[in-house]
Scaffold this active site. Structure first.
Site, PDB file in Angstrom:
ATOM      1  N   TYR A 185       4.320   5.428  11.289  1.00  0.00           N
ATOM      2  CA  TYR A 185       4.677   4.027  11.567  1.00  0.00           C
ATOM      3  C   TYR A 185       5.524   3.362  10.481  1.00  0.00           C
ATOM      4  O   TYR A 185       5.793   2.177  10.550  1.00  0.00           O
ATOM      5  CB  TYR A 185       3.415   3.186  11.846  1.00  0.00           C
ATOM      6  CG  TYR A 185       2.362   3.259  10.752  1.00  0.00           C
ATOM      7  CD1 TYR A 185       2.447   2.459   9.611  1.00  0.00           C
ATOM      8  CD2 TYR A 185       1.270   4.122  10.870  1.00  0.00           C
ATOM      9  CE1 TYR A 185       1.481   2.519   8.629  1.00  0.00           C
ATOM     10  CE2 TYR A 185       0.295   4.195   9.887  1.00  0.00           C
ATOM     11  CZ  TYR A 185       0.400   3.389   8.774  1.00  0.00           C
ATOM     12  OH  TYR A 185      -0.557   3.450   7.794  1.00  0.00           O
TER      13      TYR A 185
ATOM     14  N   HIS B 231      -3.422   4.294   5.020  1.00  0.00           N
ATOM     15  CA  HIS B 231      -4.535   3.344   5.161  1.00  0.00           C
ATOM     16  C   HIS B 231      -5.816   3.962   4.607  1.00  0.00           C
ATOM     17  O   HIS B 231      -6.526   3.346   3.815  1.00  0.00           O
ATOM     18  CB  HIS B 231      -4.714   2.975   6.638  1.00  0.00           C
ATOM     19  CG  HIS B 231      -5.938   2.164   6.896  1.00  0.00           C
ATOM     20  ND1 HIS B 231      -6.081   0.864   6.461  1.00  0.00           N
ATOM     21  CD2 HIS B 231      -7.104   2.475   7.526  1.00  0.00           C
ATOM     22  CE1 HIS B 231      -7.271   0.410   6.827  1.00  0.00           C
ATOM     23  NE2 HIS B 231      -7.907   1.367   7.466  1.00  0.00           N
TER      24      HIS B 231
ATOM     25  N   ARG C 214       0.864  -1.185   0.000  1.00  0.00           N
ATOM     26  CA  ARG C 214       0.000   0.000   0.000  1.00  0.00           C
ATOM     27  C   ARG C 214       0.896   1.229   0.000  1.00  0.00           C
ATOM     28  O   ARG C 214       1.510   1.555   1.006  1.00  0.00           O
ATOM     29  CB  ARG C 214      -0.868  -0.046   1.266  1.00  0.00           C
ATOM     30  CG  ARG C 214      -2.054   0.880   1.277  1.00  0.00           C
ATOM     31  CD  ARG C 214      -2.607   0.995   2.698  1.00  0.00           C
ATOM     32  NE  ARG C 214      -1.733   1.806   3.515  1.00  0.00           N
ATOM     33  CZ  ARG C 214      -1.500   1.628   4.815  1.00  0.00           C
ATOM     34  NH1 ARG C 214      -2.066   0.644   5.464  1.00  0.00           N
ATOM     35  NH2 ARG C 214      -0.691   2.435   5.470  1.00  0.00           N
TER      36      ARG C 214
HETATM   37  C1  LIG Z   1     -14.391  -5.980  12.692  1.00  0.00           C
HETATM   38  C2  LIG Z   1     -13.535  -4.768  12.485  1.00  0.00           C
HETATM   39  N1  LIG Z   1     -12.513  -4.528  13.339  1.00  0.00           N
HETATM   40  C3  LIG Z   1     -11.720  -3.453  13.126  1.00  0.00           C
HETATM   41  C4  LIG Z   1     -11.954  -2.599  12.095  1.00  0.00           C
HETATM   42  C5  LIG Z   1     -11.056  -1.397  11.866  1.00  0.00           C
HETATM   43  N2  LIG Z   1     -10.239  -1.648  10.684  1.00  0.00           N
HETATM   44  C6  LIG Z   1     -10.561  -1.137   9.486  1.00  0.00           C
HETATM   45  S1  LIG Z   1      -9.481  -1.600   8.300  1.00  0.00           S
HETATM   46  C7  LIG Z   1      -8.549  -2.470   9.398  1.00  0.00           C
HETATM   47  C8  LIG Z   1      -7.301  -3.182   8.957  1.00  0.00           C
HETATM   48  C9  LIG Z   1      -7.528  -4.028   7.762  1.00  0.00           C
HETATM   49  O1  LIG Z   1      -6.280  -4.500   7.330  1.00  0.00           O
HETATM   50  P1  LIG Z   1      -6.193  -5.480   6.109  1.00  0.00           P
HETATM   51  O2  LIG Z   1      -7.149  -6.598   6.273  1.00  0.00           O
HETATM   52  O3  LIG Z   1      -4.770  -5.838   5.927  1.00  0.00           O
HETATM   53  O4  LIG Z   1      -6.741  -4.624   4.874  1.00  0.00           O
HETATM   54  P2  LIG Z   1      -6.120  -3.288   4.249  1.00  0.00           P
HETATM   55  O5  LIG Z   1      -6.707  -2.151   5.035  1.00  0.00           O
HETATM   56  O6  LIG Z   1      -4.648  -3.358   4.372  1.00  0.00           O
HETATM   57  O7  LIG Z   1      -6.595  -3.273   2.839  1.00  0.00           O
HETATM   58  C10 LIG Z   1      -9.092  -2.407  10.660  1.00  0.00           C
HETATM   59  C11 LIG Z   1      -8.526  -3.056  11.852  1.00  0.00           C
HETATM   60  C12 LIG Z   1     -13.024  -2.885  11.233  1.00  0.00           C
HETATM   61  N3  LIG Z   1     -13.294  -2.130  10.174  1.00  0.00           N
HETATM   62  N4  LIG Z   1     -13.791  -3.979  11.443  1.00  0.00           N
END
Ligand SMILES: Cc1ncc(C[n+]2csc(CCOP(=O)(O)OP(=O)(O)O)c2C)c(N)n1
Ligand SMILES: [Mg+2]
Length: 353
Positions: free
Chosen positions: A268, A259, A255
């Site tokens: 970070y 985020h 990425r």
């Molecule tokens: C159940 C839940 N817990 C926490 C969150 C907060 N949250 C949003 S995105 C994320 C991280 C996702 O990481 P990843 O699966 O690697 O996807 P990326 O964002 O890197 O595409 C989190 C913890 C959420 N949206 N839903």
């Protein structure tokens, strides 16, 4: 073949970062469809950057950019059949574009004017944007189990991130889909982070290897190599269509942006890491190969950029001019027989209390 810059098994790769070929580059696509891969990636990047700007201008509320992940998204989406059903997370705008989802409708979600973007999931075969991490994997597994019961020869694909692969939903979906031999492709975009948490801090193993424990194939692919992503996804889709059950794909990518627009990634990670991954740019790699092999010429590359610019300008203008859907919709589609308290709430929200 170079190992993953983050360590572990070397991913399946057809094109090296400099565009030279290390695998069988004949993935079964005719030249015009090879060119389409570049066209989609160029459009996706332009739109992604425009969305970042639109958020800064107050036209979108929050936006999750996918710069760097264009090959993972376009290569996999192009490998799907027209009736296959996509269950996205919240970062798959490029997949949605390839599937023919109207970008303005999709972006209503990020504009804060509607819940999931008012595109029609049945017509586009793309489920609504899913923010609760990994829940879409369960939806996809359930849908795929239904396809199996219906005797359908189509499949479902779930897109999720490295962080989401740590959620219970991933494991439950993988196990159920395996036991029921559901036609499911589990497509993990390992982009290095779950918000600020690096992959190494949230899983001790390699994600693709988990498939073996569930009893189906897993493959690790260079997610910045669009030909390799297309190849492994086409194979997984063919397995699913043939009734051979799920496949897990771990696409290693990065990425490049934050985020979301609400995140400051400099808190970070080092800019030097981002720079290293910029060198592995998926679009440059593929363009170099297309040109070197006479599948495209400079005029095509230029036309791609011009087309993308025009299309993104149109999307931007239509989005900014678009009105939110009527507030009444939120209520009209909730109950067949609205209870009294709900009717009062509706009247309050619509200002005719
Ligand atoms: C159940 C839940 N817990 C926490 C969150 C907060 N949250 C949003 S995105 C994320 C991280 C996702 O990481 P990843 O699966 O690697 O996807 P990326 O964002 O890197 O595409 C989190 C913890 C959420 N949206 N839903
Ligand atoms: Mg991630």
């Amino acid at each position: 073949m170079a190992a993953d810059p983050r360590g572990g098994a070397a991913p399946f790769r057809i094109l090296e970062p400099d565009g030279t070929v290390v695998g069988d580059a004949d993935v079964g696509l005719p030249p015009e469809r090879l060119r389409d891969l570049l066209r989609w990636m160029v459009l996706a990047r332009r739109l992604d950057r425009a969305c970042m700007a639109l958020q800064r201008q107050g036209e979108l509320t929050v936006y999750p950019p996918f710069e760097g992940q264009e090959a993972a998204q376009v290569g996999s989406a192009v490998a799907l059949g027209p009736e296959d059903f996509v269950f996205p997370s919240f970062r798959e705008l490029a997949v949605a574009l390839v599937r023919g989802v109207d970008a303005v409708q999709y972006l209503h979600y990020h504009r804060g004017t509607w819940h999931g973007g008012p595109y029609d999931p049945r017509a586009t075969r793309v489920a609504p944007i899913c923010v609760p991490t990994a829940t879409q994997i369960s939806h996809a597994a359930g849908y795929a189990m239904g396809l199996r019961k219906d005797g359908s020869s189509t499949c479902a694909i779930a897109y999720f991130g490295d962080g989401s692969a740590s959620e219970g939903d991933f494991h439950e979906a993988a196990n159920l889909a395996a036991v029921f031999r559901a036609p499911l492709v589990l497509f993990c975009q390992n982009n290095g982070f779950a918000i600020s948490v690096p992959t190494s801090a949230q899983t001790a193993g390699e994600i693709w290897r988990r498939a073996e424990g569930y009893g189906f194939p897993g493959v690790r692919v260079d997610g910045n190599d669009v030909l390799a992503v297309y190849r492994v996804t086409a194979d997984a889709v063919a397995r699913a269509h043939a009734g051979d059950g799920p496949t897990l794909i771990e696409a290693l990518t990065y990425r490049i942006g934050p985020h979301t627009t609400a995140d400051d990634a400099s808190r970070y990670r080092d800019e030097s890491e981002v720079e290293r991954w910029r060198e592995l740019d998926p679009i440059e790699r593929y363009r170099t190969w297309l040109l070197a092999n006479d599948h495209a010429d400079d005029a095509f590359v230029e036309a791609c950029e011009e087309e993308a610019e025009t299309e993104v300008a149109r999307i931007r203008a239509d989005l900014v001019a678009s009105k939110p859907p009527p507030t009444s919709w939120m209520f009209d589609w909730t109950y067949a027989d609205p209870p009294a308290a709900f009717a009062r709430e509706r009247a309050g929200a619509l200002g005719d209390a």
